[in-house]
Design a protein around this motif. Structure first.
Motif, mmCIF file in Angstrom:
data_model
loop_
_atom_site.group_PDB
_atom_site.id
_atom_site.type_symbol
_atom_site.label_atom_id
_atom_site.label_comp_id
_atom_site.label_asym_id
_atom_site.label_seq_id
_atom_site.Cartn_x
_atom_site.Cartn_y
_atom_site.Cartn_z
ATOM 1 N N ILE A 1 0.704 -0.961 0.210
ATOM 2 C CA ILE A 1 0.383 -0.236 -0.395
ATOM 3 C C ILE A 1 1.038 1.484 -0.020
ATOM 4 N N ALA A 2 1.966 0.922 0.483
ATOM 5 C CA ALA A 2 2.990 2.675 0.679
ATOM 6 C C ALA A 2 3.421 2.559 -0.200
ATOM 7 N N SER A 3 4.054 1.566 -1.726
ATOM 8 C CA SER A 3 4.731 2.087 -2.170
ATOM 9 C C SER A 3 3.983 2.803 -3.704
ATOM 10 N N PHE A 4 2.591 2.907 -3.323
ATOM 11 C CA PHE A 4 2.330 3.697 -4.251
ATOM 12 C C PHE A 4 2.490 5.026 -3.481
ATOM 13 N N SER A 5 2.438 5.562 -2.309
ATOM 14 C CA SER A 5 1.823 7.082 -1.788
ATOM 15 C C SER A 5 4.082 7.200 -2.466
ATOM 16 N N ILE A 6 4.855 6.467 -1.836
ATOM 17 C CA ILE A 6 6.288 6.936 -1.838
ATOM 18 C C ILE A 6 6.442 7.470 -3.648
ATOM 19 N N LYS B 1 -2.026 17.193 -23.555
ATOM 20 C CA LYS B 1 -2.376 16.192 -23.981
ATOM 21 C C LYS B 1 -1.207 15.177 -24.216
ATOM 22 N N ARG B 2 -0.351 15.066 -24.490
ATOM 23 C CA ARG B 2 0.802 13.631 -24.594
ATOM 24 C C ARG B 2 0.989 13.355 -22.869
ATOM 25 N N VAL B 3 1.371 14.278 -22.524
ATOM 26 C CA VAL B 3 1.489 13.797 -21.024
ATOM 27 C C VAL B 3 0.479 13.408 -20.655
ATOM 28 N N TYR B 4 -0.760 13.605 -20.520
ATOM 29 C CA TYR B 4 -1.885 13.111 -19.629
ATOM 30 C C TYR B 4 -2.099 11.917 -20.843
ATOM 31 N N PHE B 5 -1.996 11.947 -21.971
ATOM 32 C CA PHE B 5 -2.020 10.734 -22.453
ATOM 33 C C PHE B 5 -1.558 9.534 -21.970
ATOM 34 N N CYS B 6 -0.045 9.481 -22.023
ATOM 35 C CA CYS B 6 0.926 9.144 -21.270
ATOM 36 C C CYS B 6 0.665 8.481 -19.871
ATOM 37 N N SER B 7 0.331 9.363 -19.276
ATOM 38 C CA SER B 7 -0.093 9.132 -17.904
ATOM 39 C C SER B 7 -1.547 8.056 -17.707
ATOM 40 N N ILE B 8 -2.206 8.665 -18.176
ATOM 41 C CA ILE B 8 -3.284 7.352 -18.096
ATOM 42 C C ILE B 8 -3.160 5.975 -18.069
ATOM 43 N N LEU B 9 -2.677 5.922 -19.683
ATOM 44 C CA LEU B 9 -2.445 4.755 -20.104
ATOM 45 C C LEU B 9 -1.419 3.699 -19.452
ATOM 46 N N PHE B 10 -0.372 4.707 -19.296
ATOM 47 C CA PHE B 10 0.575 3.649 -18.581
ATOM 48 C C PHE B 10 -0.064 3.077 -17.208
ATOM 49 N N TRP B 11 -0.414 3.974 -16.472
ATOM 50 C CA TRP B 11 -0.936 3.544 -15.024
ATOM 51 C C TRP B 11 -2.142 2.331 -15.168
ATOM 52 N N SER B 12 -2.675 3.090 -15.887
ATOM 53 C CA SER B 12 -4.309 1.660 -16.494
ATOM 54 C C SER B 12 -3.168 0.636 -16.774
ATOM 55 N N ARG C 1 2.254 -1.219 -8.154
ATOM 56 C CA ARG C 1 2.273 -0.230 -7.209
ATOM 57 C C ARG C 1 2.981 0.313 -7.423
ATOM 58 N N PHE C 2 4.242 0.334 -7.347
ATOM 59 C CA PHE C 2 4.689 1.613 -7.283
ATOM 60 C C PHE C 2 5.186 2.436 -8.971
ATOM 61 N N LEU C 3 5.135 1.588 -9.527
ATOM 62 C CA LEU C 3 4.864 2.219 -11.198
ATOM 63 C C LEU C 3 4.142 2.832 -11.661
ATOM 64 N N MET C 4 3.031 2.608 -11.081
ATOM 65 C CA MET C 4 1.084 2.805 -10.777
ATOM 66 C C MET C 4 1.563 4.339 -10.529
ATOM 67 N N GLY C 5 1.854 4.282 -8.885
ATOM 68 C CA GLY C 5 2.057 5.511 -8.485
ATOM 69 C C GLY C 5 2.887 6.971 -9.165
#
Length: 449
Positions: free
Chosen positions: A61-66, A85-96, A121-125
């Motif tokens: 659980i802590a891995s995400f917050s860190i 636009k580009r960063v928002y797209f990449c952010s949503i894509l990769f966290w998903s 979880r860390f990479l999702m954060g």
């Protein structure tokens, strides 16, 4: 002739694409918080099947917050360097993608399953880090000052609404199809939405659905409609000199401190409030789940009302300081009503005072609106990243401090005082440290000259 006149009138009528944009931000933010809560819904079944103890799950659980805190400054820099636009797209894509991959950790054996879950979880954060600075950046570009607080309150309220939307679905999926399905479902939705970003997210001046009347209306009201226009200097961009200017600016430092204090309340309700009901008030888990939702609903209502009230004050006074500080200060002071829980035994009274506190927190949670008002145009992403880094540092620090307080005293009385004191400090910070609210002007960067 009359028909031609009607055509001209319709074509000159101002479009409302900006409100479509904020609805999209609401949807993305709801998915964002839904993805964060997957481990809470699926965690019991997951840990039972894979043999993870409470300590191991604590690290997961802590891995995400860190990672989320670490990623704020790089995420903000990426937004300024490559645009929303580009960063928002990449952010949503990769966290998903990293959310979806958490459903595959059962393919690994023993400690490797824990390591991979921690890693995903860390990479999702890290991938989620640009999301809220991106929201702020898009709002600053698309909304005039007199509508900005309402827009921010709409997307920010998704954090409360996500529980109502996704928790029942994820609970049903876990029961019917296993914990893996939760991650596949939420990850799949996010991947789909990431591609919608390509269609919907544009600079106001470049959006195919926004006409000149709307763009002019936004610009005349202080919206940064040309934020992501191509710069003449290829090397122009944020650096360490800009960070120094941000943290030494009294107004910005006051905003950052205020957001840290506001988020102490947020993370108390997310992490410790259900435990408080179960241990201090001796409620069963079903009652906790139902009663904990009541303050969240009040927080949602307070969040929407705070934004609308702030923009109403802006239209009446034309003063950002009055429009933003009034709901923040009164909302934070009102949230201190949680202290009254220390003096009552009735469960309905406890829920009432906590609901009032979370309603006040919702009214006062306008930090992102202030950030959209004040961040320098050239580094709005970096400024938002630093703002979110300060705010989310409380997700690591305050739950630990509250834990030690409860462990040492054996009760929650002083923990509630600790949280209420941060509400007071938030009000104090915005009222006395921030000073006049205006867009910060950057000085010539000494690092580059």
């Amino acid at each position: 002739m009359a028909e031609n006149t009607n055509v001209v009138t319709r074509s000159a009528k101002r479009t409302n694409v900006r409100w479509m944009m904020v609805i999209f931000l609401f949807i993305v933010t709801a998915i964002n918080y839904g993805d964060r809560s997957t481990i809470g819904i699926a965690g019991k079944s997951l840990s039972g099947e894979l043999g993870f103890d409470a300590a191991a799950m604590g690290w997961v659980i802590a891995s995400f917050s860190i990672a989320y805190v670490i990623g704020q400054l790089p995420g903000g820099w990426l937004l300024d360097r490559f645009g929303s636009k580009r960063v928002y797209f990449c952010s949503i894509l990769f966290w998903s993608i990293f959310t979806l991959l958490q459903g595959t950790v059962h393919f690994f054996i023993g400690a490797w399953a824990l390591i991979m879950l921690f890693t995903f979880r860390f990479l999702m954060g890290l991938a989620e880090a640009p999301s809220f600075p991106g929201n702020s950046r898009i709002t600053a570009a698309w909304f005039p000052a007199k509508e900005r607080a309402t827009a921010v309150s709409i997307f920010n309220s998704a954090q409360y609404f996500a529980t109502v939307i996704f928790a029942p679905i994820m609970g049903w999926l876990t029961h019917e199809y296993g914990w893996q399905s939760v991650f596949f479902f939420m990850g799949g939705i996010g991947i789909f939405i990431s591609f919608v970003t390509i269609i919907l997210v544009h600079n106001p001046k470049d959006h195919p659905w926004a006409n000149k009347a709307e763009v002019d209306y936004i610009a005349e009201g202080g919206g940064l409609v040309d934020m992501d226009q191509k710069k003449e200097k290829k090397n122009e961009g944020p650096n360490l000199g800009y960070i120094k200017q941000l943290i030494t600016n009294r107004m910005m430092l006051g905003v950052y401190l205020g957001q840290y204090c506001i988020n102490v309340l947020t993370y108390f309700f997310i992490t410790w409030f259900p435990i408080y009901l179960a241990t201090e008030r001796n409620l069963d888990i079903k009652s906790v789940g139902f009663l904990a939702a009541v303050p969240a609903i009040c927080g949602f209502g307070g969040g929407i009302l705070g934004g609308i009230f702030s923009d109403f004050l802006m239209r009446k006074t034309n003063s950002l300081a009055i429009a933003r500080k009034t709901p923040i200060v009164f909302g934070m002071l009102f949230s201190m009503t949680m202290i009254f829980c220390n003096y009552v035994d009735s469960i309905p009274m406890v829920i009432l005072f906590m609901s009032l506190a979370f309603f006040g927190k919702g009214v006062g949670a306008l930090g992102w609106a202030v950030m959209a008002d004040t961040a320098p145009k050239e580094i709005s992403g970096l400024a938002g990243g630093l703002f979110n880094m300060f705010g989310n540092a409380s997700s690591i620090i305050s739950p630990i401090i509250i834990g030690y307080i409860v462990h040492t005293t054996g009760r929650f009385e002083w923990a509630l005082v600790f949280v209420a004191a941060h509400a007071f400090m938030a009000a104090f910070s915005f009222l006395f440290i921030v000073g006049p609210i205006k867009r910060m002007e950057l000085k010539k960067d000494p690092v580059k000259n």
